[in-house]
Design a protein around this motif. Structure first.
Motif, PDB file in Angstrom:
ATOM      1  N   LYS A  59       0.833  -1.199   0.000  1.00 31.08           N
ATOM      2  CA  LYS A  59       0.000   0.000   0.000  1.00 31.08           C
ATOM      3  C   LYS A  59       0.873   1.256   0.000  1.00 31.08           C
ATOM      4  CE  LYS A  59      -3.501   2.392   2.745  1.00 31.08           C
ATOM      5  NZ  LYS A  59      -4.769   2.358   2.048  1.00 31.08           N
ATOM      6  N   LEU A 135      -5.572  -1.430  -2.662  1.00 32.24           N
ATOM      7  CA  LEU A 135      -4.406  -1.031  -1.863  1.00 32.24           C
ATOM      8  C   LEU A 135      -4.251   0.483  -1.823  1.00 32.24           C
ATOM      9  CD1 LEU A 135      -1.809  -3.717  -3.004  1.00 32.24           C
ATOM     10  CD2 LEU A 135      -2.840  -3.509  -0.744  1.00 32.24           C
ATOM     11  N   LYS A 136      -4.573   1.152  -2.908  1.00 33.77           N
ATOM     12  CA  LYS A 136      -4.433   2.607  -2.950  1.00 33.77           C
ATOM     13  C   LYS A 136      -5.513   3.315  -2.131  1.00 33.77           C
ATOM     14  CE  LYS A 136      -2.522   3.740  -7.377  1.00 33.77           C
ATOM     15  NZ  LYS A 136      -2.883   4.094  -8.743  1.00 33.77           N
TER      16      LYS A 136
END
Length: 137
Positions: A59, A135-136
């Motif tokens: 991340k 993840l972002k």
């Protein structure tokens, strides 16, 4: 019974049936979307519990503007000599417990894809777009 009454009854019945089908489908779709979202949230929560350190690093890497569009990464050891052109993402065997098994688990769940090139000694994976976006976020 006259034809006018019959036509009005037919049209009213048809409209009632169409409206019932429309609203039934609408609310079923809303319920299914909520269930799907809940299932997805549960899946990612369990995933984070299992692989917290690795996913946190991933991340962090994808949040970095230099790597925001990178989708491929290498699995390396700090003792290896590795030569790559340009910036790249890499995760080190020494920094994560059972890194290879964790990555195989993520691949089995369809979150990453093994894209190791034939004849190369370095394992290379690719994030799926859906997983990268998760993840972002």
């Amino acid at each position: 019974m006259d034809y006018m009454s019959m036509a009005i009854g037919f049209l009213a019945g048809t409209a009632t049936g169409a409206a019932g089908t429309y609203f039934g489908n609408k609310y079923t779709d809303i319920r299914k979307a909520k269930e799907s979202k809940k299932t997805e949230e549960s899946f990612y929560k369990k995933l984070w519990n299992e692989h917290e350190k690795l996913l946190s690093e991933m991340k962090s890497d994808l949040s970095n503007p230099d790597f925001s569009y990178h989708r491929e990464f290498y699995v390396l050891s700090k003792s290896w000599m590795f030569n790559a052109s340009g910036p790249h993402l890499s995760y080190y065997l020494e920094e994560h417990d059972s890194l290879e098994q964790q990555l195989k688990s993520l691949a089995a769940k369809g979150l990453i894809i093994d894209v190791t090139e034939f004849g190369k000694n370095v394992t290379k994976y690719q994030f799926t777009d859906q997983f990268a976006e998760h993840l972002k976020s």
